[in-house]
Design a protein around this motif. Sequence first.
Motif, PDB file in Angstrom:
ATOM      1  N   HIS A   1      30.611 -33.254  17.018  1.00  0.00           N
ATOM      2  CA  HIS A   1      29.872 -32.614  18.103  1.00  0.00           C
ATOM      3  C   HIS A   1      29.381 -33.626  19.141  1.00  0.00           C
ATOM      4  O   HIS A   1      28.508 -33.336  19.918  1.00  0.00           O
ATOM      5  N   GLN A   2      29.916 -34.818  19.131  1.00  0.00           N
ATOM      6  CA  GLN A   2      29.596 -35.876  20.090  1.00  0.00           C
ATOM      7  C   GLN A   2      28.088 -36.063  20.265  1.00  0.00           C
ATOM      8  O   GLN A   2      27.573 -36.176  21.358  1.00  0.00           O
ATOM      9  N   GLY A   3      27.414 -36.103  19.185  1.00  0.00           N
ATOM     10  CA  GLY A   3      25.975 -36.330  19.243  1.00  0.00           C
ATOM     11  C   GLY A   3      25.373 -36.075  17.884  1.00  0.00           C
ATOM     12  O   GLY A   3      26.073 -35.944  16.900  1.00  0.00           O
ATOM     13  N   ALA A   4      24.089 -36.020  17.879  1.00  0.00           N
ATOM     14  CA  ALA A   4      23.414 -35.743  16.618  1.00  0.00           C
ATOM     15  C   ALA A   4      22.458 -34.584  16.820  1.00  0.00           C
ATOM     16  O   ALA A   4      21.882 -34.412  17.890  1.00  0.00           O
ATOM     17  N   ASP A   5      22.323 -33.808  15.790  1.00  0.00           N
ATOM     18  CA  ASP A   5      21.372 -32.699  15.778  1.00  0.00           C
ATOM     19  C   ASP A   5      21.618 -31.667  16.873  1.00  0.00           C
ATOM     20  O   ASP A   5      20.719 -31.294  17.618  1.00  0.00           O
ATOM     21  N   CYS A   6      22.849 -31.197  16.943  1.00  0.00           N
ATOM     22  CA  CYS A   6      23.131 -30.067  17.828  1.00  0.00           C
ATOM     23  C   CYS A   6      22.470 -28.824  17.224  1.00  0.00           C
ATOM     24  O   CYS A   6      22.105 -28.826  16.048  1.00  0.00           O
ATOM     25  N   PRO A   7      22.307 -27.758  17.992  1.00  0.00           N
ATOM     26  CA  PRO A   7      21.638 -26.557  17.474  1.00  0.00           C
ATOM     27  C   PRO A   7      22.301 -25.975  16.224  1.00  0.00           C
ATOM     28  O   PRO A   7      21.622 -25.528  15.303  1.00  0.00           O
ATOM     29  N   GLN A   8      23.629 -25.999  16.173  1.00  0.00           N
ATOM     30  CA  GLN A   8      24.338 -25.454  15.012  1.00  0.00           C
ATOM     31  C   GLN A   8      24.027 -26.263  13.747  1.00  0.00           C
ATOM     32  O   GLN A   8      23.773 -25.693  12.685  1.00  0.00           O
ATOM     33  N   CYS A   9      24.022 -27.579  13.867  1.00  0.00           N
ATOM     34  CA  CYS A   9      23.753 -28.429  12.703  1.00  0.00           C
ATOM     35  C   CYS A   9      22.280 -28.396  12.310  1.00  0.00           C
ATOM     36  O   CYS A   9      21.957 -28.454  11.126  1.00  0.00           O
ATOM     37  N   LEU A  10      21.405 -28.305  13.287  1.00  0.00           N
ATOM     38  CA  LEU A  10      19.977 -28.152  12.969  1.00  0.00           C
ATOM     39  C   LEU A  10      19.731 -26.848  12.217  1.00  0.00           C
ATOM     40  O   LEU A  10      18.942 -26.809  11.265  1.00  0.00           O
ATOM     41  N   SER A  11      20.412 -25.802  12.617  1.00  0.00           N
ATOM     42  CA  SER A  11      20.305 -24.514  11.945  1.00  0.00           C
ATOM     43  C   SER A  11      20.804 -24.613  10.503  1.00  0.00           C
ATOM     44  O   SER A  11      20.188 -24.067   9.583  1.00  0.00           O
ATOM     45  N   LEU A  12      21.910 -25.316  10.299  1.00  0.00           N
ATOM     46  CA  LEU A  12      22.454 -25.506   8.964  1.00  0.00           C
ATOM     47  C   LEU A  12      21.496 -26.314   8.092  1.00  0.00           C
ATOM     48  O   LEU A  12      21.274 -25.982   6.928  1.00  0.00           O
ATOM     49  N   LYS A  13      20.910 -27.364   8.663  1.00  0.00           N
ATOM     50  CA  LYS A  13      19.929 -28.167   7.914  1.00  0.00           C
ATOM     51  C   LYS A  13      18.727 -27.318   7.493  1.00  0.00           C
ATOM     52  O   LYS A  13      18.263 -27.410   6.361  1.00  0.00           O
ATOM     53  N   LYS A  14      18.251 -26.509   8.411  1.00  0.00           N
ATOM     54  CA  LYS A  14      17.106 -25.643   8.117  1.00  0.00           C
ATOM     55  C   LYS A  14      17.458 -24.674   6.991  1.00  0.00           C
ATOM     56  O   LYS A  14      16.659 -24.445   6.078  1.00  0.00           O
ATOM     57  N   TYR A  15      18.656 -24.112   7.048  1.00  0.00           N
ATOM     58  CA  TYR A  15      19.097 -23.171   6.023  1.00  0.00           C
ATOM     59  C   TYR A  15      19.207 -23.854   4.659  1.00  0.00           C
ATOM     60  O   TYR A  15      18.770 -23.316   3.642  1.00  0.00           O
ATOM     61  N   VAL A  16      19.786 -25.049   4.632  1.00  0.00           N
ATOM     62  CA  VAL A  16      19.925 -25.810   3.385  1.00  0.00           C
ATOM     63  C   VAL A  16      18.544 -26.091   2.793  1.00  0.00           C
ATOM     64  O   VAL A  16      18.320 -25.891   1.595  1.00  0.00           O
ATOM     65  N   ALA A  17      17.614 -26.543   3.628  1.00  0.00           N
ATOM     66  CA  ALA A  17      16.254 -26.843   3.143  1.00  0.00           C
ATOM     67  C   ALA A  17      15.589 -25.588   2.598  1.00  0.00           C
ATOM     68  O   ALA A  17      14.926 -25.633   1.538  1.00  0.00           O
ATOM     69  N   GLU A  18      15.789 -24.472   3.270  1.00  0.00           N
ATOM     70  CA  GLU A  18      15.195 -23.201   2.827  1.00  0.00           C
ATOM     71  C   GLU A  18      15.772 -22.769   1.477  1.00  0.00           C
ATOM     72  O   GLU A  18      15.042 -22.371   0.577  1.00  0.00           O
ATOM     73  N   ARG A  19      17.083 -22.842   1.333  1.00  0.00           N
ATOM     74  CA  ARG A  19      17.726 -22.434   0.076  1.00  0.00           C
ATOM     75  C   ARG A  19      17.302 -23.351  -1.069  1.00  0.00           C
ATOM     76  O   ARG A  19      17.061 -22.883  -2.175  1.00  0.00           O
ATOM     77  N   LEU A  20      17.234 -24.643  -0.810  1.00  0.00           N
ATOM     78  CA  LEU A  20      16.827 -25.576  -1.859  1.00  0.00           C
ATOM     79  C   LEU A  20      15.365 -25.373  -2.251  1.00  0.00           C
ATOM     80  O   LEU A  20      15.004 -25.494  -3.419  1.00  0.00           O
ATOM     81  N   ALA A  21      14.521 -25.042  -1.285  1.00  0.00           N
ATOM     82  CA  ALA A  21      13.108 -24.805  -1.576  1.00  0.00           C
ATOM     83  C   ALA A  21      12.916 -23.574  -2.459  1.00  0.00           C
ATOM     84  O   ALA A  21      11.952 -23.495  -3.211  1.00  0.00           O
TER      85      ALA A  21
END
Length: 103
Positions: free
Chosen positions: A22-42
């Motif tokens: 995605h030619q960068g870091a922390d695009c909205p799609q990846c931030l959304s995925l990170k949030k989802y992963v953290a939520e599921r793990l919690a």
Amino acid sequence: MRIDKEQEVCFLMIDLYCKKNHQGADCPQCLSLKKYVAERLAHCPYGNTKDFCSTCTTHCYRPDMKEQICTVMRFSGPRMMLYHPLVAIQHLYQTLVSKLRKQ
């Protein structure tokens, strides 16, 4: 402790995928995925006694998010040895031990 480690590994893999695709870091799609992963793990029913999600018998990801995380892991998994070798080796070891315990 295990949940924190799993989250750390997932976030490293998502960051690597995002940086390379995605030619960068922390695009909205990846931030959304990170949030989802953290939520599921919690909310993991196994807590800190769980294995990595890849070897878990209970899959708690929605199909669309499971597809996204699989894409990220397929891309980032082999590259982790180059960018985060210690994390990759620890993850491999823990995954193998987990699979052997289940046999």
